[in-house]
Design a protein around this motif. Sequence first.
Motif, short mmCIF file in Angstrom:
data_model
loop_
_atom_site.label_atom_id
_atom_site.label_comp_id
_atom_site.label_asym_id
_atom_site.label_seq_id
_atom_site.Cartn_x
_atom_site.Cartn_y
_atom_site.Cartn_z
N UNK A 11 12.03 -18.31 0.28
CA UNK A 11 12.12 -19.57 1.38
C UNK A 11 12.97 -18.61 2.51
N UNK A 12 12.31 -18.59 3.75
CA UNK A 12 12.80 -17.67 5.12
C UNK A 12 13.49 -16.33 4.42
N UNK A 13 12.78 -15.71 3.35
CA UNK A 13 13.13 -14.52 3.09
C UNK A 13 14.02 -14.31 2.25
N UNK A 14 14.46 -15.61 1.72
CA UNK A 14 15.68 -15.80 0.50
C UNK A 14 14.93 -16.06 -0.48
N UNK A 15 15.26 -15.22 -1.76
CA UNK A 15 14.44 -15.20 -2.96
C UNK A 15 15.17 -16.53 -3.77
N UNK A 16 14.19 -17.52 -4.11
CA UNK A 16 14.74 -18.70 -4.91
C UNK A 16 14.03 -18.55 -6.36
N UNK A 17 12.84 -18.17 -6.57
CA UNK A 17 12.29 -18.38 -7.97
C UNK A 17 12.20 -16.48 -8.32
N UNK A 18 12.78 -16.27 -9.31
CA UNK A 18 12.83 -14.53 -9.58
C UNK A 18 12.07 -14.25 -11.00
N UNK A 19 10.87 -14.88 -11.21
CA UNK A 19 10.34 -14.54 -12.32
C UNK A 19 10.26 -15.84 -13.34
N UNK A 20 9.54 -16.69 -13.07
CA UNK A 20 9.48 -17.82 -13.97
C UNK A 20 8.26 -17.86 -14.80
N UNK A 21 8.47 -17.92 -16.14
CA UNK A 21 7.58 -18.00 -17.00
C UNK A 21 7.28 -19.54 -17.75
N UNK A 22 6.18 -20.04 -17.82
CA UNK A 22 6.21 -21.34 -18.44
C UNK A 22 5.04 -21.63 -19.03
N UNK A 23 4.59 -21.88 -20.10
CA UNK A 23 3.16 -22.32 -20.60
C UNK A 23 3.36 -24.10 -20.92
N UNK A 24 2.41 -24.43 -20.51
CA UNK A 24 2.17 -26.23 -20.74
C UNK A 24 0.93 -26.57 -21.34
N UNK A 25 0.75 -27.05 -22.42
CA UNK A 25 -0.39 -27.32 -22.95
C UNK A 25 -0.79 -28.95 -22.93
N UNK A 26 -1.96 -29.24 -22.77
CA UNK A 26 -2.35 -30.78 -23.07
C UNK A 26 -1.43 -31.74 -24.00
N UNK A 27 -0.91 -32.81 -23.45
CA UNK A 27 -0.24 -33.38 -24.53
C UNK A 27 1.28 -33.43 -24.62
N UNK A 28 1.88 -32.16 -24.01
CA UNK A 28 3.37 -31.87 -23.90
C UNK A 28 3.88 -32.31 -22.96
N UNK A 29 5.58 -32.48 -23.34
CA UNK A 29 6.20 -33.08 -22.30
C UNK A 29 7.16 -31.99 -22.04
N UNK A 30 7.27 -31.42 -20.84
CA UNK A 30 8.32 -30.44 -20.79
C UNK A 30 9.39 -30.89 -19.76
N UNK A 31 10.74 -30.52 -20.11
CA UNK A 31 11.81 -30.77 -19.17
C UNK A 31 12.37 -29.80 -18.54
N UNK A 47 4.09 -25.71 -7.17
CA UNK A 47 3.16 -25.96 -7.95
C UNK A 47 1.88 -26.99 -7.34
N UNK A 48 2.57 -27.96 -6.44
CA UNK A 48 2.05 -29.04 -5.59
C UNK A 48 1.26 -28.35 -4.35
N UNK A 49 1.76 -27.20 -4.02
CA UNK A 49 1.07 -26.43 -2.81
C UNK A 49 1.76 -26.58 -1.60
N UNK A 50 3.03 -27.04 -1.48
CA UNK A 50 3.79 -27.19 -0.17
C UNK A 50 4.11 -26.00 0.47
N UNK A 51 3.78 -26.19 2.00
CA UNK A 51 4.08 -25.13 2.66
C UNK A 51 5.48 -24.72 2.89
#
Lengths: 250, 481, 434
Positions: A11-31, A47-51
């Motif tokens: 955001x504004x040149x400042x790194x917030x996420x630095x390599x996130x890996x996550x797999x989510x399958x149907x039926x699962x609840x992830x916290x 994930x929702x596509x916000x500007x």
Amino acid sequence: MLSIKHLSASVDGKAILKGVDLEVRAGEVHAVMGPNGSGKSTLAHILAGRDGYTVTDGEVHYMGRDLLEMEIEERARQGLFLAMQYPMELPGVNNMIFMREAMNTRRKSQGKEAMDAVSFMKLVREKAKLVKLDERLLKRSVNAGFSGGEKKRNEILQMALLEPLLAILDETDSGLDIDALRSVADGVNRLRSPQRAMIVVTHYQRLLDYLEPDHVHVLAEGRIVRSGGMELARELEAKGYGWLLDEVAA
Amino acid sequence: MGSSNTEVEALMGGEYAQGFVTQIESDTLPPGLDEAVIRTISSRKGEPAWMLEKRLTAYRYWLTMREPEWAAVRHPPIDFQAISYFSSPKKKPQLASLDEVDPELLATYEKLGIPIEEQKTLAGVAVDAVFDSVSVATTFRETLAEAGVIFCAMSEAVREYPDLVRQYMGSVVPHKDNFFAALNSAVFSDGTFVYIPKGVSCPMELSTYFRINEAKTGQFERTLIVAEAGSRVSYLEGCTAPMRDENQLHAAVVELVAMEDARIKYSTVQNWYPGDDQGRGGIYNFVTKRGECHGDRSHISWTQVETGSAVTWKYPSCILRGKDTVGEFYSVAVTKGHQQADTGTKMIHLGENSRSTIVSKGISAMHGSNAYRGLVRVAAKAENARNHSQCDSLLIGDRCAAHTFPYIEVKNPTAKVEHEATTSKVSEEQLFYCRQRGLSQEDAVSMIINGFCKQVFNELPMEFAVEAQKLLAVSLEGAVG
Amino acid sequence: MNQLIRHYQQTAMRYIDSRHGSDGDWLTGRRQAAVRHFAELGFPHSRTEAWRYTGIEGLMRQGFELTDRFDAFPRHAVMRRFLREPTAARLVFVDGLYQADLSDTGLVGVRVGSLREAMAVGDRQVLEAVGSLSGLGDHGFEALNLAALQDGAVIRVSAGVTVQQPIELLHLAGKGATGRAMCPRHLVMLEADASANLVERYLAMDGETAYFNNLVCEITLAERASLVHQRIQQESAQAYHLCDIHLGLQGEADYQGVNAAVGGAWSRTRVHCRFAEPGANCELDGLYLAGEGQLTDFHLDLDHAVPYCDSRENFKGILHGGGKAVFDGLIQVREQAQGSNAHLSNANLMLSRRAEVDAKPQLLIHADDVQCSHGASIGQLDDQAIFYLRSRGFDEGQARRLLCQGFANEIVERFQSASLREQLSEVIGQRLEE
């Protein structure tokens, strides 16, 4: 259903996420847990596509499609729902009409008939009971003048109506008293199904006590630093985030 | 965020659907204005001598006046000698029978969605159709006459009800009031006269539909509504004009008089041709509207939805003379393209316990400029006067402008006056929220804007609230509400 | 009117001649240009939009003289009026003229002195700052100030210097001011990262002297500089007080001004703030009290000419007796000034049948990504609150005074100096006794 690979964003040149890996399958609840400023909400928003976020690396696939290429509403129509931490107020926009528009748009994209006003009204009343939302709020403007708890219930109500495939709950527990927390959690639990996945973003364990997620991840400094089950959440609640961060640093 | 501006603006390219010209033979005076022209207008209308005198007095006064310059609008100077001051369709219909109305005219109104054949009209709405300078049809006259309500063309009223017209015309807006009111008083062509007798609730909505058709003509209508003690009336006016490259002038005067316990609701849906994207053409809409709450407990409510005209200059006002009187002003004004609007209201509190409410919603897009200009004055004798004003502006795109100029003058210590105003754009957060629920950008914008205007639409008679919402959607580029 | 303009024009020219030799060519030229500008502008009249509610007939009838004259006061009488708190520096003006012997200017990193000294030595650096923000003047009176300017304060804080204690500007007017038009001009310049606290007061030694204080204040804050500016106008009951404050804010500069206008027969204060670079912040608070025979006028003009600046204004007024108040607050956001936040609020309490309030907030917005609002209200004390206090044993007068104090306190508390807060509370208490 959702596959996040090495997602990095700034955001504004400042790194917030630095390599996130996550797999989510149907039926699962992830916290997804983590200290303030760890990038939890950023993840939900991307994930929702916000500007306002620049994805600098990595990819996200949802239902086999490149999620990052999809418009905000296209994601929603394909079953991605974000329950927001601060639901927007829409002055003058009737809650009922708003929800019906949203639901019929979703139905249309599923190739279903639009629902008529009467059946819709019945459905909303029924669902509103489940999340204990005062019926009078259905006739008011969307979220305008609602209390914090009412806004969150209204979010869960929309979720119940739109029947998403992937629901992301961004700090849905923040600002709720214990009764509101319980009814929101009940509402969410009712929506659990083998076809539906959820990602619950939170700072605290208390919502998780009700939801009992299958997987718990800790996001810190833009990366998932630890994954486990409910025992991880309990450990964090008992000991805070400090020890984990120290361990990771070491 | 720049991209979403462009998108929103792309949504705003809505076509002006009422821009067609009716091919009809007209009897139009050559352009120009002098005493002879005024005498001609008066004689064509078969007016009595006193009316001609009134016109000439106004004309002579107008000659001494200068065009006002204080409004936040800009336009090239108007050449008052280049305008034709009278135009009427040649086959003049017998007003008694709609069957004799030129079929071309009927088709025109049909096309505009204003059917004037009674069997086709909206249930419970009587229409007076004014085409260029004359009234061509008035519906439901008999039904209204049974209730004692007079609803007719102004030119007819001058002949048929001279005493009423003489008594009230110019009593609220005297010809000396302002430049355009003086001009109107001299050359007014037609318009509507409404008289509601004592204790009568008008059995249906009254409406006038104004249409400018002829090129190079001005429309100068004059409307007068008199509501006697204890009566009620709801009146609506609609306006459209063809698309033309040159500007056309519309300078109307509307006067309302409400006696004791009377209630007048005046709604306007103004959709004159706004000009093209380059700012060419369009109507100059310079209107003086004023109501006098003369009797105690009388109530005048103005509601306007202004989406058309190249330049709008109007301030529907209330003089709250009686005790316990109520004045209201609800307005939505949209300016896009190169449209300019300077509009608002004056609430003049003279009577005890007089109350006023002002709700103004301005929407500016593209190069549009929108100004709210209002005055709330509480005179020294107006005990316990109350006013609340809310003026909100919504900006779409970074080349538009929104201004707010409220004037508050209070000389009585028991008054309570509150004014609030905000200016902001459609928030990115609100758009995101709607789109996250699956609504398209277009629908989201439309929904938020409609929500913004809700309080005003709520004041319109039911049938027209839906129309207004549609009109707003069309003028905000095809986004369906 | 034309005759009056000619009269003032001639008086100003005579004053310029009388200063022959003490001004230097450059300043003389500026003065002459200002006289010409004045002749073009003339005096404001009721058809001038910015003056429509503020008549100047009373002021015009007085025919004030432009001369350098003052009456010395006993030292102890002046000292009694000093700010109670310790000050970093003090500049005392009597009848518009600087008094070195009553002042205290020794400060490291800060240059404090009088404009008259700067004129005397032809200090170009200082003199060229005259009119840098005001130009020749936006109205006739402001042009006259430049034409006939006599004296004023010059305060320059060097880059990075923080002056903790207040710098005091004290103006005293006595019998010597009778029938005079004083034209002081203050120049305040804070260099980058400097910060200071300025206390400016206008007091009368004699409550009934009629004079005209026609002042201009030019304040420039360089990058990241911050100024707290506390002002109290408590002129004599017969005085006319006109003040134009011009603020020029560079990048991220911060100005916090709090104003109280409680004196004078006629007073008008205009604050014109021009944001010259992004990131600056301007906050203005104000309190006015207008009673019998008083007119108090505040004009605020916030010019958001560049992006990302914030402004907030909160003005409150209490009207009693035949008091009249005028409030005009303009927020202007120019085309390129995206990201502007501007909020203005004006509340008036009308306590008397003969009082009058004319309020005119304005928004002039040419950019879309902005958050702007204004609000204005006119009302009375809450009857229920009065009832509540009476049920607790207060008599009606006490109840009203308490509620008025409460209304005013929001602004009074913006004054950092405890003694100024006390002084104001006392004035409010006394005035409401009347």
